[in-house]
Write a protein that holds these residues in place. Structure first.
Motif, PDB file in Angstrom:
ATOM      1  N   VAL A 147      13.830 -21.443 -22.557  1.00  0.00           N
ATOM      2  CA  VAL A 147      12.790 -20.489 -22.183  1.00  0.00           C
ATOM      3  C   VAL A 147      13.364 -19.433 -21.245  1.00  0.00           C
ATOM      4  O   VAL A 147      14.424 -19.604 -20.641  1.00  0.00           O
ATOM      5  CB  VAL A 147      11.594 -21.198 -21.501  1.00  0.00           C
ATOM      6  CG1 VAL A 147      10.983 -22.230 -22.438  1.00  0.00           C
ATOM      7  CG2 VAL A 147      12.011 -21.849 -20.181  1.00  0.00           C
ATOM      8  N   GLU A 158       7.533 -18.440 -21.131  1.00  0.00           N
ATOM      9  CA  GLU A 158       7.779 -17.651 -22.336  1.00  0.00           C
ATOM     10  C   GLU A 158       9.092 -18.079 -22.980  1.00  0.00           C
ATOM     11  O   GLU A 158      10.018 -18.517 -22.299  1.00  0.00           O
ATOM     12  CB  GLU A 158       7.848 -16.155 -21.983  1.00  0.00           C
ATOM     13  CG  GLU A 158       6.569 -15.603 -21.383  1.00  0.00           C
ATOM     14  CD  GLU A 158       6.738 -14.157 -20.935  1.00  0.00           C
ATOM     15  OE1 GLU A 158       7.896 -13.682 -20.900  1.00  0.00           O
ATOM     16  OE2 GLU A 158       5.709 -13.518 -20.624  1.00  0.00           O
ATOM     17  N   PRO A 159       9.199 -17.932 -24.314  1.00  0.00           N
ATOM     18  CA  PRO A 159      10.465 -18.241 -24.983  1.00  0.00           C
ATOM     19  C   PRO A 159      11.587 -17.318 -24.486  1.00  0.00           C
ATOM     20  O   PRO A 159      11.344 -16.198 -24.037  1.00  0.00           O
ATOM     21  CB  PRO A 159      10.166 -17.988 -26.467  1.00  0.00           C
ATOM     22  CG  PRO A 159       8.684 -18.000 -26.572  1.00  0.00           C
ATOM     23  CD  PRO A 159       8.152 -17.514 -25.255  1.00  0.00           C
ATOM     24  N   CYS A 244      18.875 -18.343 -18.882  1.00  0.00           N
ATOM     25  CA  CYS A 244      17.624 -18.940 -19.356  1.00  0.00           C
ATOM     26  C   CYS A 244      17.504 -20.331 -18.763  1.00  0.00           C
ATOM     27  O   CYS A 244      18.423 -20.836 -18.122  1.00  0.00           O
ATOM     28  CB  CYS A 244      17.559 -18.961 -20.882  1.00  0.00           C
ATOM     29  SG  CYS A 244      18.804 -19.987 -21.685  1.00  0.00           S
ATOM     30  N   ILE A 253       4.571 -24.814 -23.395  1.00  0.00           N
ATOM     31  CA  ILE A 253       3.959 -23.573 -23.869  1.00  0.00           C
ATOM     32  C   ILE A 253       2.693 -23.917 -24.659  1.00  0.00           C
ATOM     33  O   ILE A 253       2.732 -24.709 -25.607  1.00  0.00           O
ATOM     34  CB  ILE A 253       4.932 -22.778 -24.765  1.00  0.00           C
ATOM     35  CG1 ILE A 253       6.250 -22.494 -24.015  1.00  0.00           C
ATOM     36  CG2 ILE A 253       4.302 -21.474 -25.233  1.00  0.00           C
ATOM     37  CD1 ILE A 253       7.304 -21.793 -24.864  1.00  0.00           C
TER      38      ILE A 253
END
Length: 452
Positions: A147, A158-159, A244, A253
């Motif tokens: 993410v 969020e990705p 990340c 998510i």
């Protein structure tokens, strides 16, 4: 120094070949599975046979608070004796110098295993199998998300941005192009795993946005739990190199699938070397059905270990790649208990309920404990489920508080896992749950502030 380094596993010796070892990280897994311990100079590690940490590390919650689990003598933080298991020595290839990690086992001053140390809990369960002449074999599957960096807890996860510069897209399960999006991170995962001597059976893109799965080769339960423990750190470090985060939350998510740690089990008869799950003609055995029956009967009591956080229960969503009941079926991924396609010699039972957020030692121990009770008590399973198990009723706890209530009443499971461990675990988890209940969520502010 030379004496003890010559006894290192092959991968660790290869990593250090022609290099000077600087530091050794002496680690033990706490209840959440976080690595606790000390980093010591290599010269000091060569001279020490053990080191000390307070037993209070097993009373600590995921937030850093403490459960009141110290017992009758009170919170005196008695020292444990931690002794290295040199078979676990492995590289820490992301560090700036030449460093090894070594998992330690925890003992009290009388030399007895600390009952609430997760690795000791798993060893206890494995010993029960071995006392029956059985050799448990497991293979875990690890799902996780890559993410975008998230520094604000109030912001939704969020990705990550893939190699193309676009956010990772969902609904691309098993896509090689999707795997390629994360190529630089995966390359580091492979490199770190090779340096640590771990064999990856495969990496696939799962159904979530930025979700990957790593499969490990089958083996001894303690060895595989060690590898999952190490892999979580390895994957996090690989992700950080590429701006990340790697997360093992069960449901990071909304509207995406959750992350599981599916556990495959088989049992070998130590006398014959044959699978207990397959008869002489290759058919299913009573032990096979009893193991399934044990999972069905006792897993509800163990859900608090397999799903240890409030977030864990968000994963159990109908039609969303996670089980909602304890039905069993052959080659059926909608059931909580699945029998994968295999020949008689590799017949196995897959527990699909465990989340990737569980402590690997405790998750594997709890799953094996349920199967063990099934075989010892000759529990027969329900009739095999055929069709879509999401269309049937739910029969697992839906919130942590309910799961802990069931766990606290599970006397048979406590005997297998150890009563002292179960006492401490329940107290720590209830402390976490009460901490969560004090937090007012954005949903409550949005919908209740002016409407009720």
């Amino acid at each position: 120094m030379a004496d003890w380094t010559e006894q290192l596993p092959d991968a660790a010796r290869a990593y250090l070949e022609g290099r000077r070892l600087d530091e050794v990280e002496c680690v033990v897994a706490d209840l959440p599975g976080i690595a606790r311990g000390k980093a010591v100079p290599a010269s000091k590690f060569a001279r020490q046979k053990s080191f000390h940490l307070p037993d209070s590390i097993f009373y600590q919650t995921i937030t850093g608070d403490w459960g009141e689990a110290a017992g009758e003598e009170g919170f005196i933080e008695r020292d444990m004796i931690l002794r290295p298991d040199m078979s676990t020595a492995t590289a820490a290839p992301w560090t700036g110098d030449w460093t090894l990690q070594v998992i330690h086992d925890a003992f009290d001053r009388d030399g007895d295993p600390i009952p609430c140390a997760p690795r000791n809990v798993l060893k206890r369960v494995v010993a029960l199998y071995e006392a029956q002449g059985w050799k448990p074999v497991i293979a875990p599957e690890m799902e996780f998300f890559l993410v975008a960096r998230n520094l604000d807890p109030a912001k939704e996860i969020e990705p990550m941005l893939g190699r193309s510069g676009r956010p990772a897209a969902a609904r691309q399960a098993y896509s090689m192009t999707a795997v390629d999006e994360f190529g630089p991170v995966i390359d580091d995962i492979y490199d770190f795993a090779e340096a640590q001597g771990f064999e990856i059976d495969g990496i696939t893109q799962e159904g979530g946005a930025g979700q990957l799965e790593i499969n490990l080769r089958h083996g001894h339960p303690v060895k595989l739990a060690d590898e999952v423990f190490y892999f979580k750190r390895l994957i996090r470090e690989a992700a950080l190199r590429h701006n990340c985060f790697a997360t093992f939350m069960a449901k990071p998510i909304a509207n995406e699938p959750g992350s599981a740690m599916h556990i495959h089990h088989s049992i070998i008869d130590t006398e014959t070397g044959r699978s207990l799950f397959s008869g002489p003609q290759g058919g299913d055995t009573d032990a096979f059905f009893n193991f399934i029956g044990g999972l069905q009967k006792y897993l509800p009591s163990a859900i608090a270990i397999l799903a240890p956080y409030v977030n864990s229960y968000r994963r159990y969503v109908r039609d969303h790649a996670a089980p909602i009941n304890l039905a069993w079926g052959r080659d059926n991924r909608t059931t909580g208990i699945r029998i994968p396609l295999s020949g008689p010699e590799s017949r196995r039972v897959e527990n699909r309920l465990a989340g990737m957020d569980c402590n690997p030692y405790l998750g594997i121990a709890a799953s094996l404990a349920c199967g063990y009770l099934g075989m010892m008590n000759e529990v027969r399973p329900d009739k095999q489920f055929r069709g879509d198990a999401y269309e049937s009723d739910e029969d697992i706890p839906r919130v942590l508080g309910q799961a802990l209530d069931i766990f606290d009443e599970a006397a048979d499971l406590h005997e297998v896992l150890g009563r002292e461990f179960c006492r401490v675990y329940s107290i720590v988890k209830r402390t976490e749950y009460e901490e969560f209940l004090q937090v007012i969520s954005p949903w409550e502010r949005e919908h209740l502030l002016l409407n009720v």
